[in-house]
Design a protein around this motif. Structure first.
Motif, PDB file in Angstrom:
ATOM      1  N   SER A  13      37.086  15.654   3.839  1.00 14.28           N
ATOM      2  CA  SER A  13      36.693  15.273   5.258  1.00 14.28           C
ATOM      3  C   SER A  13      35.804  16.280   5.731  1.00 14.28           C
ATOM      4  O   SER A  13      35.847  17.492   5.656  1.00 14.28           O
ATOM      5  N   ARG A  14      34.858  15.794   6.556  1.00 15.99           N
ATOM      6  CA  ARG A  14      34.114  16.681   7.508  1.00 15.99           C
ATOM      7  C   ARG A  14      34.452  16.882   9.014  1.00 15.99           C
ATOM      8  O   ARG A  14      34.177  17.546   9.610  1.00 15.99           O
ATOM      9  N   TYR A  15      35.468  15.836   9.394  1.00 20.23           N
ATOM     10  CA  TYR A  15      35.834  15.930  10.933  1.00 20.23           C
ATOM     11  C   TYR A  15      37.315  15.735  10.949  1.00 20.23           C
ATOM     12  O   TYR A  15      37.867  14.404  11.142  1.00 20.23           O
ATOM     13  N   LEU A  16      38.259  16.686  10.951  1.00 21.46           N
ATOM     14  CA  LEU A  16      39.713  16.362  10.532  1.00 21.46           C
ATOM     15  C   LEU A  16      40.151  16.640  11.798  1.00 21.46           C
ATOM     16  O   LEU A  16      39.915  17.742  12.694  1.00 21.46           O
ATOM     17  N   VAL A  17      40.938  15.493  12.113  1.00 19.97           N
ATOM     18  CA  VAL A  17      41.813  15.871  13.680  1.00 19.97           C
ATOM     19  C   VAL A  17      43.216  15.664  13.663  1.00 19.97           C
ATOM     20  O   VAL A  17      43.624  14.886  12.609  1.00 19.97           O
ATOM     21  N   ALA A  18      44.165  16.492  14.348  1.00 19.54           N
ATOM     22  CA  ALA A  18      45.491  16.401  13.948  1.00 19.54           C
ATOM     23  C   ALA A  18      46.045  15.741  15.265  1.00 19.54           C
ATOM     24  O   ALA A  18      45.775  16.202  16.416  1.00 19.54           O
ATOM     25  N   LEU A  19      47.044  14.807  15.051  1.00 16.07           N
ATOM     26  CA  LEU A  19      47.696  14.058  16.407  1.00 16.07           C
ATOM     27  C   LEU A  19      49.189  14.442  16.322  1.00 16.07           C
ATOM     28  O   LEU A  19      49.678  13.883  15.204  1.00 16.07           O
ATOM     29  N   CYS A  20      49.655  15.483  17.157  1.00 16.69           N
ATOM     30  CA  CYS A  20      51.030  16.100  16.675  1.00 16.69           C
ATOM     31  C   CYS A  20      52.051  15.572  17.797  1.00 16.69           C
ATOM     32  O   CYS A  20      51.774  15.573  18.885  1.00 16.69           O
ATOM     33  N   GLY A  21      53.037  15.019  17.259  1.00 14.63           N
ATOM     34  CA  GLY A  21      54.196  14.337  17.943  1.00 14.63           C
ATOM     35  C   GLY A  21      55.449  15.446  17.951  1.00 14.63           C
ATOM     36  O   GLY A  21      55.466  16.491  17.458  1.00 14.63           O
ATOM     37  N   SER A  22      56.451  15.066  18.703  1.00 17.12           N
ATOM     38  CA  SER A  22      57.622  15.784  18.653  1.00 17.12           C
ATOM     39  C   SER A  22      58.559  16.099  17.327  1.00 17.12           C
ATOM     40  O   SER A  22      59.314  17.003  17.252  1.00 17.12           O
ATOM     41  N   GLY A  23      58.141  15.329  16.399  1.00 15.81           N
ATOM     42  CA  GLY A  23      58.649  15.566  15.051  1.00 15.81           C
ATOM     43  C   GLY A  23      58.396  17.247  14.606  1.00 15.81           C
ATOM     44  O   GLY A  23      59.100  17.490  13.768  1.00 15.81           O
ATOM     45  N   MET A  24      57.418  17.571  15.073  1.00 18.26           N
ATOM     46  CA  MET A  24      57.112  19.001  14.662  1.00 18.26           C
ATOM     47  C   MET A  24      58.062  20.063  15.114  1.00 18.26           C
ATOM     48  O   MET A  24      58.090  21.030  14.517  1.00 18.26           O
ATOM     49  N   LEU A  25      58.696  19.630  16.273  1.00 17.20           N
ATOM     50  CA  LEU A  25      59.441  20.569  16.913  1.00 17.20           C
ATOM     51  C   LEU A  25      61.047  20.302  16.293  1.00 17.20           C
ATOM     52  O   LEU A  25      61.704  21.122  16.337  1.00 17.20           O
ATOM     53  N   LYS A  26      61.272  18.941  16.123  1.00 16.74           N
ATOM     54  CA  LYS A  26      62.526  18.633  15.710  1.00 16.74           C
ATOM     55  C   LYS A  26      62.938  19.055  14.297  1.00 16.74           C
ATOM     56  O   LYS A  26      64.068  19.369  14.094  1.00 16.74           O
ATOM     57  N   GLU A  27      61.645  19.560  13.569  1.00 15.04           N
ATOM     58  CA  GLU A  27      62.102  19.902  12.276  1.00 15.04           C
ATOM     59  C   GLU A  27      62.586  21.284  12.109  1.00 15.04           C
ATOM     60  O   GLU A  27      63.527  21.660  11.314  1.00 15.04           O
ATOM     61  N   TYR A  28      62.514  21.986  13.231  1.00 14.04           N
ATOM     62  CA  TYR A  28      63.262  23.074  13.343  1.00 14.04           C
ATOM     63  C   TYR A  28      64.245  23.341  14.388  1.00 14.04           C
ATOM     64  O   TYR A  28      64.301  24.350  15.034  1.00 14.04           O
ATOM     65  N   GLY A  29      64.566  22.218  14.881  1.00 14.98           N
ATOM     66  CA  GLY A  29      65.839  22.156  15.824  1.00 14.98           C
ATOM     67  C   GLY A  29      65.493  22.207  17.200  1.00 14.98           C
ATOM     68  O   GLY A  29      66.271  22.117  18.157  1.00 14.98           O
ATOM     69  N   GLN A  30      64.182  22.044  17.544  1.00 11.52           N
ATOM     70  CA  GLN A  30      63.991  22.023  18.962  1.00 11.52           C
ATOM     71  C   GLN A  30      63.814  20.391  19.442  1.00 11.52           C
ATOM     72  O   GLN A  30      62.807  19.779  19.076  1.00 11.52           O
TER      73      GLN A  30
END
Ligand SMILES: [Zn+2]
Length: 246
Positions: A13-30
């Motif tokens: 990839s030359r232009y990588l973009v991340a679209l982040c949802g609340s599962g990133m927090l849920k994974e550690y209990g938030q």
């Protein structure tokens, strides 16, 4: 197999973009207040759901109650960025990851060290006076009794977050859309494609690989080119190691 495909897509990839949802927090209990379990607890405690309280009309008509909720459930809920955010930051700092689009209101991507972050829902640090535009940090709100007022003009302060039922700021929306359109690989992290912000922004993607990284599988994943139903932090750790080795 999946790992190989993921590795290939990311490394090319030359232009990588991340679209982040609340599962990133849920994974550690938030849990976000939009999480059904958390929303239920809040409704039991206040007699109103977050969707009823975190609105423009509740803020205007019952400011004391509104700010009690805002202080106790949103401001006091601030924690630390979890491991996954630090792996994203490694990818950002080395120049691989070009943009992070998030609905996180605690600036976790920035705190972990990510650059070029679009915080669609605003930020708990940006409280302001709607009358004279003076800004107020969260500490000012936390220290206030009842509804906090502007020390310059006395007007009722307002959180710099979007309320339920309110649309995302136009400038932020344009920035997010432009970044997704530029991406050749889009990582949807901690969300399925049917939840925000993925639902709204993934449709602007015209690149090669739409990749969902989410521990929970969902029917909407079928629209993705690649789906990794594995823990987020572990997957991002692998990606950041591949990029480092390359
Ligand atoms: Zn003011």
């Amino acid at each position: 197999m999946l790992d190989e495909a993921l590795k290939k897509a990311v490394l090319r990839s030359r232009y990588l973009v991340a679209l982040c949802g609340s599962g990133m927090l849920k994974e550690y209990g938030q849990l976000s207040m939009r999480d059904p379990d958390r929303a239920y607890e809040i409704e039991k405690k206040y007699g109103y759901s977050p969707e009823e309280m975190f609105t423009s009309s509740f803020y205007s008509t019952r400011p004391d109650r509104f700010f009690e909720f805002y202080r106790n459930e949103i401001l006091a809920g601030e924690g630390c960025p979890g491991e996954a955010f630090y792996h994203l930051a490694d990818l950002s700092k080395c120049g691989k990851l070009k943009c992070v689009i998030t609905n996180n209101v605690y600036s976790y991507p920035e705190k972990a060290g990510c650059e070029n972050v679009v915080s669609l829902h605003g930020d708990i640090e940006n409280n302001y006076c709607p009358h004279c535009k003076e800004k107020y940090p969260k500490e000012y709100i936390l220290a206030s009794k009842n509804a906090p007022r502007c020390s310059k003009c006395g007007a009722l302060l307002r959180p710099g977050l979007i309320f339920f039922g309110q649309t995302v700021d136009n400038a932020l929306m344009s920035r997010a859309t432009a970044e997704v359109s530029k991406a050749d690989v889009l990582l949807v992290i901690g969300s399925s494609l049917r939840f925000e912000p993925a639902r709204q922004y993934a449709r602007y993607f015209e690149g090669d690989h739409l990749i969902v990284i989410n521990p929970v599988s969902d029917y909407s994943d079928r629209q993705a080119d690649l789906v990794i139903n594995e823990p987020i932090a572990d997957t991002l750790k692998k990606i950041s190691e591949w990029v480092e080795e390359a």
